[in-house]
Design an enzyme around this catalytic site. Structure first.
Site: not given
Ligand code: SUG
Length: 418
Positions: A166, A232, A349
């Site tokens: 990721e 995350h 993000c």
């Protein structure tokens, strides 16, 4: 550190694409799931993102950006033999603007950390979520242009698909200052209760090996944090230079994690928020840790938080206490990125950190005030004002999304990425 010349931290934000919508595709991402089916506002979303970038530039930081990817991705749907009559979720996946969250674009190891003295980037395969798994080829194409200077950068293809990667959202870096060699910490998940652990340990190890890292640590995410919606690690922890700002329950073994970091990078300060002050649920809901922890040229470390954090009473009182104390984080700055937040994407993000000399990067990907105004002009004219999830799949909307992106590429002289 001066913005002109030399190695600095550059934030590359994802421009929010014209297809931004709330399809509820991300299992384990509580905001995205909760807002599934809501009307989205792509134009407002993109303008919020640009305003955030302007705010960071005003503090004296270097700022870059990445383009939205071509959407809808009809080639992907063809490969899956899917259409609206067979699988609406896959159609929504082909329309997703999820590449805006560039913390998931790649993992970046600055030149000071690597054996060959170059900055390495590995595009993230994002295999766990179907709607994100088709981002990497177009992201890679963009990285190859932006970081095409082979004297300074090595751009790697994705980790093979059996290992979920990721990108920078599960990666932290510690160094006395950005330009110095640092310790890279990879945070992987093993289990997450009802939710997937998206970052696999093997993927982290593959990235660290191929980047030729001198100093790397591998630590496990707390399964309880994943189960609480921290899909995350950057939802529960953020690092900047020699500071770790973290929730008490971010890591499977917090004490051992802090010790290992301090041992490998002496001088690291840990600012830990106890669960008794801010519950995991409030941390996830408010995105306190999905903040940009930045060092402006003034040297006073600043936490750029989403407005939602400031509006969450236990979070606000913890932050006020922190500011009154003599800790390393001197300022807190709330920013409005509500459109992104409703899909589970906060200020952190939306950006990928690259430590490099801005002069070595393709200037078309660097932002200044004039270019921000140009982009705002294109967004204001061509980005759809709103998208109802029921409109996804409509050909006229698809045509306006393609036109909007085309106009942006033309304005930025990046038609080669069409
Ligand atoms: O992968 N949301 C993204 C949010 C990514 C946040 N990134 C970091 N934490 N670094 C995700 O879950 C929602 C799209 C939808 O449901 O339509 C989405 O993909």
């Amino acid at each position: 550190m001066s913005r002109q010349g030399g190695v600095v931290e550059i934030n590359f934000d994802g421009l929010v694409g014209p297809s931004h919508n709330y399809a509820g595709l991300s299992l384990g991402n509580l905001a995205a799931t909760k807002n599934a089916g809501e009307t989205s506002f792509p134009r407002a979303a993109a303008l919020q993102g640009i305003a955030k970038m302007r705010g960071n530039m005003e503090t004296g930081l270097a700022q870059g950006f990445f383009l939205p990817l071509p959407r809808p991705n009809t080639g992907w749907l063809e490969a899956l033999a899917a259409d609206a009559s067979t699988d609406a979720a896959l159609v929504a996946g082909a329309w997703s603007a999820s590449s805006m969250w560039t913390a998931n674009a790649a993992t970046v190891s600055p030149a000071g950390d690597t054996a060959d003295g170059k900055c390495h980037l590995t595009v993230a395969n994002l295999v766990t979520m179907p709607h994100r798994s088709h981002e990497w080829p177009d992201t890679l194409a963009q990285l190859q242009v932006a970081f095409g200077n082979k004297d300074h950068f090595v751009v790697h293809g994705p980790v093979p698909p059996c290992f979920g990667d990721e990108g920078a959202a599960n990666h932290m870096r510690f160094a006395p200052s950005h330009a110095e060699p640092g310790l890279e910490v990879f945070v992987y998940g093993r289990s997450g209760g009802p939710f997937p652990a998206r970052q696999h340990e093997q993927a982290s190890r593959i990235v660290a090996r191929s980047h030729g890292l001198e100093r790397a640590l591998f630590v496990e995410q707390n399964p309880e944090a994943i189960a609480a919606g921290a899909f995350h690690n950057d939802v529960v922890a953020v690092a900047n230079e020699a500071v770790l700002f973290t929730h008490e329950l971010a890591f499977a073994d917090p004490a051992a994690t802090y010790d290992a970091i301090r041992q490998a990078c002496p001088g690291v300060q840990v600012v830990e928020v106890p669960a008794s002050a801010v519950s995991l649920a409030d941390a996830v809901k408010s995105y306190l840790f999905n903040a940009q922890l930045i060092t402006p040229p003034s040297g006073e470390m600043t936490l750029v938080i989403p407005t939602e954090s400031w509006e969450t009473p236990p979070v606000r009182s913890w932050l006020e206490g922190m500011l009154a104390s003599n800790g390393p984080i001197r300022h807190v700055k709330p920013v409005d990125v509500r459109q992104s937040m409703a899909n589970g994407g906060g200020p952190a993000c939306l950006r990928l950190r690259v430590v490099a000399d801005p002069a070595t990067i393709d200037p078309r990907f660097m932002l200044d005030d004039a270019k921000a105004s140009l982009i705002e002009g294109v967004v204001g004219q061509y980005w759809p004002e709103q998208i109802d999830p029921a409109d996804i799949g409509e050909e006229s909307l698809a045509a306006s999304i393609r036109l909007a992106r085309g106009k942006l590429l033309e304005t930025l002289e990046l038609e080669a990425l069409a």
